[in-house]
Structures are given as structure tokens and as C-alpha cells.
Motif scaffolding. Structure first.
Motif, PDB file in Angstrom:
ATOM      1  N   ASN A  72      -1.362-111.492  48.616  1.00 51.01           N
ATOM      2  CA  ASN A  72      -1.498-110.377  49.555  1.00 51.01           C
ATOM      3  C   ASN A  72      -2.502-109.329  49.081  1.00 51.01           C
ATOM      4  N   ILE A  73      -3.421-109.740  48.258  1.00 51.99           N
ATOM      5  CA  ILE A  73      -4.372-108.811  47.648  1.00 51.99           C
ATOM      6  C   ILE A  73      -5.753-108.973  48.281  1.00 51.99           C
ATOM      7  N   THR A  74      -6.361-107.857  48.611  1.00 52.31           N
ATOM      8  CA  THR A  74      -7.737-107.852  49.099  1.00 52.31           C
ATOM      9  C   THR A  74      -8.501-106.797  48.305  1.00 52.31           C
ATOM     10  N   GLY A  75      -9.783-106.813  48.408  1.00 54.12           N
ATOM     11  CA  GLY A  75     -10.598-105.790  47.758  1.00 54.12           C
ATOM     12  C   GLY A  75     -11.365-106.322  46.568  1.00 54.12           C
ATOM     13  N   ARG A  76     -12.150-105.437  46.008  1.00 50.66           N
ATOM     14  CA  ARG A  76     -12.953-105.738  44.823  1.00 50.66           C
ATOM     15  C   ARG A  76     -12.509-104.813  43.710  1.00 50.66           C
ATOM     16  N   TYR A  77     -12.500-105.334  42.500  1.00 48.67           N
ATOM     17  CA  TYR A  77     -11.982-104.571  41.368  1.00 48.67           C
ATOM     18  C   TYR A  77     -12.921-104.673  40.176  1.00 48.67           C
ATOM     19  N   GLY A  78     -13.102-103.557  39.521  1.00 53.26           N
ATOM     20  CA  GLY A  78     -13.886-103.538  38.294  1.00 53.26           C
ATOM     21  C   GLY A  78     -13.146-104.198  37.143  1.00 53.26           C
ATOM     22  N   TYR A  79     -11.813-104.135  37.194  1.00 52.35           N
ATOM     23  CA  TYR A  79     -10.975-104.712  36.144  1.00 52.35           C
ATOM     24  C   TYR A  79      -9.740-105.339  36.776  1.00 52.35           C
ATOM     25  N   ILE A  80      -9.341-106.468  36.237  1.00 54.93           N
ATOM     26  CA  ILE A  80      -8.076-107.087  36.623  1.00 54.93           C
ATOM     27  C   ILE A  80      -7.268-107.265  35.348  1.00 54.93           C
ATOM     28  N   PHE A  81      -6.096-106.654  35.336  1.00 55.95           N
ATOM     29  CA  PHE A  81      -5.190-106.746  34.191  1.00 55.95           C
ATOM     30  C   PHE A  81      -4.069-107.711  34.532  1.00 55.95           C
ATOM     31  N   ALA A  82      -3.742-108.578  33.586  1.00 58.53           N
ATOM     32  CA  ALA A  82      -2.644-109.526  33.789  1.00 58.53           C
ATOM     33  C   ALA A  82      -1.918-109.716  32.467  1.00 58.53           C
ATOM     34  N   ASN A  83      -0.630-109.516  32.488  1.00 58.61           N
ATOM     35  CA  ASN A  83       0.209-109.745  31.318  1.00 58.61           C
ATOM     36  C   ASN A  83       1.446-110.498  31.806  1.00 58.61           C
ATOM     37  N   PRO A  84       1.263-111.793  32.135  1.00 57.11           N
ATOM     38  CA  PRO A  84       2.379-112.533  32.708  1.00 57.11           C
ATOM     39  C   PRO A  84       3.521-112.679  31.710  1.00 57.11           C
ATOM     40  N   PRO A  85       4.730-112.733  32.232  1.00 61.60           N
ATOM     41  CA  PRO A  85       5.867-112.936  31.337  1.00 61.60           C
ATOM     42  C   PRO A  85       5.784-114.326  30.718  1.00 61.60           C
ATOM     43  N   TYR A  86       6.252-114.433  29.527  1.00 61.78           N
ATOM     44  CA  TYR A  86       6.278-115.735  28.885  1.00 61.78           C
ATOM     45  C   TYR A  86       7.595-115.883  28.135  1.00 61.78           C
ATOM     46  N   VAL A  87       7.949-117.115  27.904  1.00 67.55           N
ATOM     47  CA  VAL A  87       9.187-117.423  27.206  1.00 67.55           C
ATOM     48  C   VAL A  87       8.833-118.385  26.081  1.00 67.55           C
ATOM     49  N   GLY A  88       9.303-118.086  24.896  1.00 67.14           N
ATOM     50  CA  GLY A  88       9.054-118.961  23.756  1.00 67.14           C
ATOM     51  C   GLY A  88       9.738-120.305  23.930  1.00 67.14           C
ATOM     52  N   LEU A  89       9.236-121.302  23.241  1.00 66.76           N
ATOM     53  CA  LEU A  89       9.784-122.650  23.362  1.00 66.76           C
ATOM     54  C   LEU A  89      11.266-122.711  22.995  1.00 66.76           C
ATOM     55  N   ASP A  90      11.704-121.877  22.062  1.00 64.45           N
ATOM     56  CA  ASP A  90      13.118-121.870  21.666  1.00 64.45           C
ATOM     57  C   ASP A  90      14.039-121.430  22.795  1.00 64.45           C
ATOM     58  N   ASN A  91      13.513-120.657  23.751  1.00 60.34           N
ATOM     59  CA  ASN A  91      14.330-120.146  24.862  1.00 60.34           C
ATOM     60  C   ASN A  91      14.008-120.821  26.193  1.00 60.34           C
ATOM     61  N   ARG A  92      13.213-121.869  26.155  1.00 59.06           N
ATOM     62  CA  ARG A  92      12.797-122.554  27.376  1.00 59.06           C
ATOM     63  C   ARG A  92      13.995-123.015  28.206  1.00 59.06           C
ATOM     64  N   HIS A  93      15.076-123.403  27.567  1.00 58.54           N
ATOM     65  CA  HIS A  93      16.259-123.879  28.283  1.00 58.54           C
ATOM     66  C   HIS A  93      16.921-122.779  29.117  1.00 58.54           C
ATOM     67  N   LEU A  94      16.590-121.525  28.875  1.00 57.80           N
ATOM     68  CA  LEU A  94      17.182-120.404  29.610  1.00 57.80           C
ATOM     69  C   LEU A  94      16.485-120.132  30.942  1.00 57.80           C
ATOM     70  N   VAL A  95      15.343-120.761  31.163  1.00 60.51           N
ATOM     71  CA  VAL A  95      14.534-120.491  32.348  1.00 60.51           C
ATOM     72  C   VAL A  95      14.751-121.585  33.387  1.00 60.51           C
ATOM     73  N   GLN A  96      14.943-121.164  34.618  1.00 57.74           N
ATOM     74  CA  GLN A  96      15.109-122.120  35.715  1.00 57.74           C
ATOM     75  C   GLN A  96      13.785-122.815  35.989  1.00 57.74           C
ATOM     76  N   GLU A  97      13.828-124.128  36.100  1.00 58.98           N
ATOM     77  CA  GLU A  97      12.619-124.877  36.432  1.00 58.98           C
ATOM     78  C   GLU A  97      12.576-125.106  37.925  1.00 58.98           C
ATOM     79  N   SER A  98      11.357-125.138  38.497  1.00 57.03           N
ATOM     80  CA  SER A  98      11.252-125.347  39.944  1.00 57.03           C
ATOM     81  C   SER A  98      11.296-126.797  40.317  1.00 57.03           C
TER      82      SER A  98
END
Length: 141
Positions: free
Chosen positions: A115-141
Motif C-alpha cells: 500500500n505504499i506509493t511515492g519516492r523516498y531518499g531513504y528506505i529503512f528496514a529492520n525486519p524481525p528475525y528469529v534465531g535458529l534455536d527458537n525457530r520452532h516457536l514461529v508459525q510456518e505458513s
């Protein structure tokens, strides 16, 4: 509840001069994020140009909020993109809490760029991540 992180118990965290409320339980901003963002803020403020930016995977809004607060003379518009409705509320709350001018930001519920439009000088992204030891805690699609 006793093993809950202190930041959630306290209800907020300080992040690069901003008070970040955590009532909707976004991920707690990491020290590594603050370290790198502080360097980025220093560089973009030095350039002397006005800019718009996009903050995707916004969560608490800490990244975009810190950019708006620390580059207030240069950041003309910040757009926050977040898929989670609760976190959208969290971002709006944190922007008001830190007294950011409502004309300088827009919060969009969106799956990354959907849902994003426009032009940007900067795009910041810090997606959540889960370490391999906790992978079993995350729902898979």
C-alpha cells in the motif's frame, strides 16, 4: 511473567533520544539497531538535503521516529509501513508521545510495499528475525 524482559515490565525503552512505549508488545529495539542508526542519522543530517523516507517493518516506529526527531530540519516526510494493526496503533501513539509534527509523517497499514506509493531518499528496514534455536516457536505458513 517473571522472565518477561525488563523493558516490557517498565513499559517503555529509550532509543536515540525518543521514548518508545511498548504497550502493544512490538519487538524491543535492539542495541545493534541503535548503533547503526546513529551512524546513519549522522551521515544523512550532514548532507544538508531535505528528504522523505520510508520505514518498513516499523513495529514500534523507533527507527523512523528517531530519524524524524534527530533530523527534524532535514526530514520532510516519514512514512511508516506496518502490517500489524496493533503495531500501527503503537507507532501512532509513539509519534504523539514524542511530539512529532503530524504533518511530517504518515502511518500506513501495509504488507511491506503493498500500500505504499511515492519516492523516498531513504528506505529503512529492520525486519524481525528469529534465531535458529527458537525457530520452532514461529508459525510456518
Amino acid at each position: 511473567m517473571s522472565n518477561q524482559p525488563i523493558e516490557y515490565k517498565r513499559g517503555y525503552v529509550n532509543f536515540l533520544g525518543c521514548k518508545i512505549d511498548l504497550k502493544f508488545r512490538p519487538m524491543i529495539p535492539r542495541k545493534e539497531t541503535a548503533f547503526w542508526l546513529k551512524r546513519v542519522i549522522k551521515e544523512i543530517c550532514k548532507k544538508g538535503e531535505n528528504f522523505a523516507f520510508l520505514d518498513v517493518f516499523s513495529g514500534s516506529g523507533c527507527i523512523g521516529l528517531a530519524v524524524l526527531k534527530n533530523c527534524s530540519k532535514r526530514a520532510k516526510m516519514g512514512v511508516f509501513s506496518e502490517i500489524d494493526k496493533g503495531f500501527v496503533k503503537q507507532i501512532k501513539f509513539n509519534l504523539k508521545l514524542n511530539e512529532i509534527d503530524p504533518k511530517k509523517y504518515k502511518v500506513v497499514q501495509s504488507d511491506i510495499f503493498k500500500n505504499i506509493t511515492g519516492r523516498y531518499g531513504y528506505i529503512f528496514a529492520n525486519p524481525p528475525y528469529v534465531g535458529l534455536d527458537n525457530r520452532h516457536l514461529v508459525q510456518e505458513s
